[in-house]
Design a protein around this motif. Structure first.
Motif, PDB file in Angstrom:
ATOM      1  N   HIS A 194      -8.915  15.067   6.639  1.00  0.00           N
ATOM      2  CA  HIS A 194      -7.649  14.446   6.998  1.00  0.00           C
ATOM      3  C   HIS A 194      -6.510  15.206   6.319  1.00  0.00           C
ATOM      4  N   VAL A 195      -5.428  15.449   7.070  1.00  0.00           N
ATOM      5  CA  VAL A 195      -4.249  16.066   6.457  1.00  0.00           C
ATOM      6  C   VAL A 195      -3.012  15.290   6.876  1.00  0.00           C
ATOM      7  N   ASP A 196      -2.025  15.319   5.984  1.00  0.00           N
ATOM      8  CA  ASP A 196      -0.773  14.646   6.329  1.00  0.00           C
ATOM      9  C   ASP A 196       0.344  15.227   5.468  1.00  0.00           C
ATOM     10  N   GLU A 197       1.571  14.974   5.877  1.00  0.00           N
ATOM     11  CA  GLU A 197       2.716  15.437   5.072  1.00  0.00           C
ATOM     12  C   GLU A 197       3.798  14.374   5.128  1.00  0.00           C
ATOM     13  N   TYR A 198       4.672  14.401   4.121  1.00  0.00           N
ATOM     14  CA  TYR A 198       5.733  13.409   4.074  1.00  0.00           C
ATOM     15  C   TYR A 198       6.884  13.962   3.237  1.00  0.00           C
ATOM     16  N   ARG A 199       8.068  13.416   3.505  1.00  0.00           N
ATOM     17  CA  ARG A 199       9.253  13.935   2.816  1.00  0.00           C
ATOM     18  C   ARG A 199       9.179  13.748   1.303  1.00  0.00           C
ATOM     19  N   TYR A 200       8.838  12.525   0.889  1.00  0.00           N
ATOM     20  CA  TYR A 200       8.731  12.248  -0.550  1.00  0.00           C
ATOM     21  C   TYR A 200       7.464  11.449  -0.806  1.00  0.00           C
ATOM     22  N   LEU A 201       6.405  12.127  -1.171  1.00  0.00           N
ATOM     23  CA  LEU A 201       5.130  11.433  -1.366  1.00  0.00           C
ATOM     24  C   LEU A 201       5.160  10.469  -2.551  1.00  0.00           C
ATOM     25  N   CYS A 202       6.032  10.776  -3.539  1.00  0.00           N
ATOM     26  CA  CYS A 202       6.051   9.919  -4.727  1.00  0.00           C
ATOM     27  C   CYS A 202       6.740   8.581  -4.450  1.00  0.00           C
ATOM     28  N   SER A 203       7.461   8.493  -3.336  1.00  0.00           N
ATOM     29  CA  SER A 203       8.131   7.235  -3.023  1.00  0.00           C
ATOM     30  C   SER A 203       7.105   6.181  -2.653  1.00  0.00           C
ATOM     31  N   GLU A 204       7.571   4.949  -2.626  1.00  0.00           N
ATOM     32  CA  GLU A 204       6.701   3.835  -2.243  1.00  0.00           C
ATOM     33  C   GLU A 204       6.035   4.124  -0.893  1.00  0.00           C
ATOM     34  N   MET A 205       6.869   4.571   0.065  1.00  0.00           N
ATOM     35  CA  MET A 205       6.379   4.872   1.412  1.00  0.00           C
ATOM     36  C   MET A 205       5.313   5.961   1.371  1.00  0.00           C
ATOM     37  N   GLY A 206       5.603   7.007   0.603  1.00  0.00           N
ATOM     38  CA  GLY A 206       4.677   8.136   0.499  1.00  0.00           C
ATOM     39  C   GLY A 206       3.343   7.698  -0.061  1.00  0.00           C
ATOM     40  N   GLN A 207       3.413   6.886  -1.108  1.00  0.00           N
ATOM     41  CA  GLN A 207       2.170   6.414  -1.716  1.00  0.00           C
ATOM     42  C   GLN A 207       1.386   5.544  -0.732  1.00  0.00           C
ATOM     43  N   HIS A 234       3.775  13.854 -11.883  1.00  0.00           N
ATOM     44  CA  HIS A 234       3.399  12.690 -11.076  1.00  0.00           C
ATOM     45  C   HIS A 234       1.901  12.482 -10.896  1.00  0.00           C
ATOM     46  N   GLU A 235       1.082  13.187 -11.674  1.00  0.00           N
ATOM     47  CA  GLU A 235      -0.359  12.993 -11.518  1.00  0.00           C
ATOM     48  C   GLU A 235      -0.713  11.515 -11.671  1.00  0.00           C
ATOM     49  N   ASN A 236      -0.121  10.885 -12.694  1.00  0.00           N
ATOM     50  CA  ASN A 236      -0.417   9.471 -12.937  1.00  0.00           C
ATOM     51  C   ASN A 236      -0.010   8.583 -11.775  1.00  0.00           C
ATOM     52  N   THR A 237       1.158   8.887 -11.194  1.00  0.00           N
ATOM     53  CA  THR A 237       1.640   8.102 -10.059  1.00  0.00           C
ATOM     54  C   THR A 237       0.603   8.091  -8.939  1.00  0.00           C
ATOM     55  N   PHE A 238       0.130   9.308  -8.607  1.00  0.00           N
ATOM     56  CA  PHE A 238      -0.779   9.410  -7.466  1.00  0.00           C
ATOM     57  C   PHE A 238      -2.166   8.871  -7.805  1.00  0.00           C
ATOM     58  N   ARG A 239      -2.573   9.069  -9.064  1.00  0.00           N
ATOM     59  CA  ARG A 239      -3.884   8.522  -9.443  1.00  0.00           C
ATOM     60  C   ARG A 239      -3.857   7.000  -9.377  1.00  0.00           C
ATOM     61  N   LYS A 240      -2.726   6.431  -9.768  1.00  0.00           N
ATOM     62  CA  LYS A 240      -2.604   4.976  -9.703  1.00  0.00           C
ATOM     63  C   LYS A 240      -2.675   4.506  -8.246  1.00  0.00           C
ATOM     64  N   ALA A 241      -1.983   5.252  -7.377  1.00  0.00           N
ATOM     65  CA  ALA A 241      -1.997   4.891  -5.960  1.00  0.00           C
ATOM     66  C   ALA A 241      -3.421   4.965  -5.406  1.00  0.00           C
ATOM     67  N   ALA A 242      -4.142   6.032  -5.780  1.00  0.00           N
ATOM     68  CA  ALA A 242      -5.518   6.178  -5.307  1.00  0.00           C
ATOM     69  C   ALA A 242      -6.372   5.013  -5.788  1.00  0.00           C
ATOM     70  N   ALA A 243      -6.160   4.634  -7.052  1.00  0.00           N
ATOM     71  CA  ALA A 243      -6.941   3.528  -7.616  1.00  0.00           C
ATOM     72  C   ALA A 243      -6.649   2.236  -6.864  1.00  0.00           C
ATOM     73  N   GLU A 244      -5.366   2.068  -6.477  1.00  0.00           N
ATOM     74  CA  GLU A 244      -5.009   0.860  -5.728  1.00  0.00           C
ATOM     75  C   GLU A 244      -5.711   0.816  -4.372  1.00  0.00           C
ATOM     76  N   ALA A 245      -6.036   1.990  -3.847  1.00  0.00           N
ATOM     77  CA  ALA A 245      -6.748   2.023  -2.575  1.00  0.00           C
ATOM     78  C   ALA A 245      -8.262   2.000  -2.768  1.00  0.00           C
ATOM     79  N   GLY A 246      -8.678   1.774  -4.013  1.00  0.00           N
ATOM     80  CA  GLY A 246     -10.101   1.631  -4.274  1.00  0.00           C
ATOM     81  C   GLY A 246     -10.827   2.919  -4.615  1.00  0.00           C
ATOM     82  N   LEU A 247     -10.062   3.994  -4.783  1.00  0.00           N
ATOM     83  CA  LEU A 247     -10.680   5.277  -5.119  1.00  0.00           C
ATOM     84  C   LEU A 247     -10.609   5.470  -6.628  1.00  0.00           C
ATOM     85  N   ASN A 248     -11.675   6.021  -7.192  1.00  0.00           N
ATOM     86  CA  ASN A 248     -11.598   6.336  -8.618  1.00  0.00           C
ATOM     87  C   ASN A 248     -10.460   7.344  -8.835  1.00  0.00           C
TER      88      ASN A 248
END
Lengths: 661, 152
Positions: free
Chosen positions: A36-49, A74-88
């Motif tokens: 899967h691939v995707d792109e977005y203007r600001y991934l760190c934003s709420e929408m991006g996450q 922003h590693e922590n930001t994205f790791r937190k988002a992944a965790a919220e989606a159930g991913l380690n």
């Protein structure tokens, strides 16, 4: 095969300006394992996450690569988002497309292929990532403050007030430190003892503060939240519980030694408290000079002590205690200026250092508060102060400015004029540096109202002539050679680190700068933290500083310690090393390189033929391991590997980058 | 996946792999970015926790896979986040560099630099200097493994 999702951020035009998003996304589609691939203007934003989270759920992704800004951002930001989606969270990798690519390359021709290479490396690495769990660490809710000067006292009081128990370990028999030696403090001319002693008493009486005086830190093991500390309580030969501090023992003691508190200018007894307001008011016996310890007889103190508190059999004791946080506040020393032969320090009793001269003003000091020449007891008529003795001297001393000398010299010159209105002060200086609230005004007052002569220039020689000391210098503003017939000379000797600061630093695991002052974690943004989590620094052990700065830094360190102690659990490092016991040959090279003593030898039993075989292997304590990876690099058999940065992961990145396109 | 071989070694733009420690040099690279200091895109950075993490195997692998230069960057000696990692790294990598030379490989292709997190300018300068040096040296022909390139 992993199911990896790759997400590329435009970061507005920060990335999209020099990286062709469409091309990069298309290339990413072809990386092994990418579904899967995707792109977005600001991934760190709420929408991006949310885009990432939704894609993880919808596509059943088990690995994620984000091409964004630096992982340090922003590693922590994205790791937190992944965790919220159930991913380690450790199944996500960041490719640094902004700081390391789009911002440093001029156009898409350069930026796009590099972005693709970086994403390919991240995808290759993430395929080998494993789900990791950061160890949870308990926090011992007790702090240790090393050093009982004003910095240590302030830090301890603040921590204690926040509700946590604190131990202060002080090397001397009393807390108080350098500030206790001062007569007055600039720029207000407050009596130092008058503002310090209430704090000393407050510390001693605070229910959360425990004073461990005449003691030194021997050993520190462990890590943030759980430092295991061994403290050597030196034998006082006085029972602190029985002692009432009546003072009969030191009154009657026949043996004398130079007083450390009086900078050697006066004598103290062999059983002594360092100064009249000592806290605790419990004397110690100095074994080196005590007649009983030296020659086996005397024992006058024992005979005279009303509560029978003297105990010659007392031994040094080791106190072992666990602390959650440590504040280091060990203060500073004054440089011995005798290396400057031209100033004649140590060769004439009327050439003193600033701290020695300070003691002459004190009513309980060596002269009873009379400012007199130590050679003949006469009040001086002319006193010459020499600045920067050892400071700002690349060739023989220290490069740095000691910061406090300009101000304490102005203070002493003012005090001198008040005590001896006939006396005249001269100050030889390189620059007068008086940054600080009310400081410049104070120094101007010394020059304008107290008739202190400031001479810009250096002194070449000081020599005795009859009753006087001739100070031979240059006034560089007038270009004239100046000879002053002085009665006394005061040298502003550099403030230097404690001689044993590097040794203490090694014990507790913090480092020192080239002058042996303790290093802060960041010169601007982490001024009280050190590189070792849970250890904070305050006061002049970090660099020379005055009392207001010291107190401010002590309170800052206390807040950091309290912040730590108030946590129920700490998160440890997840990317720790682990040993493959089957491969490990037990050479234990890893033990030698580990900076955290996190690796130990372990005996294991293995089946061998019909019997069992015992052999040694390495074992990592994940709570101690900080994830530097030194052990993995030194391991000959490749049997110790670092989670999150394994040999295989790094090699996969190398391979992916070298594909170049 | 593309089946193209590494064109660098075939005489085009050189490839430089740089291993940067997370705490100093990688952050120095971030600062170079934040300060918009440009350096050649030939350099690709791999983040490692510490210069002491670098196993010489990583460097050999890069050369084997066709990298033309390898630059390891870490905290200045004395400033290691892990207090001693870069000392071990320094010893190991200086011994390794001699070994590489002994084996007949151009030792200039491998360098170690100390770049702090506040030295964005130095990061950019070192990366530029390394690229220029490798350009002058030409492609890595000696250690490149042609078999591997066939496989890919």
């Amino acid at each position: 095969m992993p199911r990896t999702g790759v997400f590329l951020c435009h970061c507005g035009s920060n990335i999209a300006g020099t990286v062709n998003i469409d091309q990069t996304i298309e290339a990413s589609r072809n990386f092994p394992g990418v579904v899967h691939v995707d792109e977005y203007r600001y991934l760190c934003s709420e929408m991006g996450q949310d885009i990432i989270k939704k894609a993880i759920e919808d596509n059943n992704l088990d690995r994620v690569v984000v091409g964004t800004c630096s992982p340090r951002m922003h590693e922590n930001t994205f790791r937190k988002a992944a965790a919220e989606a159930g991913l380690n969270p450790y199944l996500l990798e960041v490719a640094n497309i902004r700081e390391h690519c789009s911002w440093v390359h001029k156009d898409m021709e350069e930026g796009t292929p590099k972005a693709i290479a970086l994403l390919r490396a991240a995808a290759a690495k993430v395929a080998l990532n494993e789900a990791l769990e950061a160890p949870k660490l308990e926090v011992e809710k007790r702090a240790l403050v090393i050093g009982g000067g004003i910095a240590g006292i302030q830090a301890a009081l603040d921590i204690a007030e926040a509700g946590y128990p604190v131990d202060i370990v002080e090397r001397e028999p009393s807390i108080g430190g350098r500030m206790a030696q001062l007569e007055k403090t600039f720029p207000t001319l407050d009596c130092s003892a008058c503002i310090l002693t209430p704090k000393m008493v407050e510390a001693a009486q605070h229910p959360n503060i425990n004073l461990i005086t005449y003691a030194e830190v021997e050993e520190v093991n462990g890590f943030v939240g759980q430092f295991d500390v061994k403290i050597k309580q030196k034998a006082r030969y006085v029972d602190p519980v029985k002692c009432t501090g009546c003072g009969i023992c030191w009154e009657k003691c026949p043996a004398k030694a130079p007083s450390e508190f009086e900078m050697g200018l006066a004598k103290r007894k062999s059983i002594y408290v360092p100064f009249a307001q000592a806290v605790p008011m419990v004397p110690v016996i100095d074994k080196e000079t005590c007649l009983y310890f030296r020659k086996g007889r005397c024992q006058i103190c024992e005979k005279e002590c009303p509560p029978q508190a003297i105990d010659y059999e007392q031994q040094d004791e080791i106190i072992e205690r666990r602390y959650g946080a440590i504040v280091v506040a060990t203060g500073f020393d004054q440089m011995d200026p005798s290396i400057y032969g031209e100033y004649g320090y140590g060769q004439h009793p009327d050439i003193l250092t600033g701290l020695e001269f300070e003691r002459l003003f004190n009513a309980s000091g060596p002269t009873g508060g009379k400012v007199v020449r130590l050679s003949d007891g006469k009040p001086p008529k002319k006193v010459v102060f020499i600045q920067c003795v050892g400071s700002r001297d690349k060739a023989r001393g220290m490069n740095y400015c000691s910061k406090i000398c300009c101000m304490f010299t102005a203070k002493q010159a003012i005090l001198l004029k008040e005590k001896l209105p006939d006396a005249k002060s001269y100050v030889f200086y390189i620059d007068v540096r008086t940054a600080g609230k009310g400081y410049e005004e104070f120094q101007r007052r010394a020059a304008e109202e107290y008739d202190v002569a400031y001479l810009r220039g250096q002194v070449g020689k000081i020599f005795p002539e009859g009753d006087h000391l001739v100070v031979h210098g240059v006034d560089s503003l007038s270009g004239k050679v100046v000879d002053i017939k002085a009665d006394m000379v005061v040298l502003s000797a550099a403030s230097i680190a404690r001689a044993d600061a590097p040794e203490l630093g090694r014990k507790i695991g913090i480092n020192t700068d080239s002058y042996n002052f303790f290093n802060e974690a960041h010169p601007k943004l982490k001024p009280v933290e050190t590189h070792t989590a849970g250890i904070f620094i305050a006061g002049a052990c970090q660099t020379p500083k005055d009392i207001p700065d010291t107190v401010a830094q002590a309170s800052a360190a206390a807040v950091k310690a309290v912040g730590l102690l108030s946590k129920e659990m700490l998160q440890g490092e997840a990317c720790t090393a682990e040993v493959d016991e089957a491969e490990c040959s037990g050479c234990l090279h890893c033990v030698a390189v580990c900076p955290y003593t996190a690796i130990d030898a372990k005996e294991i039993e293995e089946r061998y033929g019909d019997g069992t075989l015992k052999r040694t292997v390495a074992e990592v304590n994940p709570a101690l391991c900080q994830g530097c990876g030194s052990c993995s690099a030194i391991c000959r058999s490749g049997s110790i590997n670092q989670k999150g940065f394994s040999n295989e992961q790094i090699l996969a990145e190398v391979d992916a980058i070298c594909l170049q396109r | 996946m593309s089946t193209a071989v590494n064109e660098t070694s075939a005489g085009k733009e050189p490839l430089i792999v740089s291993f940067c420690c997370n705490w100093c040099s990688y952050a120095g690279g971030d600062l170079a970015g934040t300060s918009r200091m440009s350096y050649p895109a030939n350099v690709k950075v791999i983040r490692v926790p510490c210069s002491g993490r670098i196993n010489p195997m990583f460097i050999l692998r890069a050369f084997q896979r066709g990298a033309d230069g390898v630059l390891v960057a870490g905290c200045h000696p004395g400033d290691c986040h892990y207090s001693t990692g870069n000392y071990h790294g320094r010893r190991r990598l200086s011994a390794f560099k001699r070994l590489v030379e002994f084996a007949g490989f151009e030792p200039e292709r491998f360098e170690v630099r100390w770049i702090s997190s506040s030295e964005g300018d130095k990061f950019a300068e070192e990366m530029t200097a390394m690229t220029n040096k490798i350009k002058a040296l030409g492609p890595n022909r000696k250690m490149r493994d042609a078999r591997w390139q066939k496989i890919t």
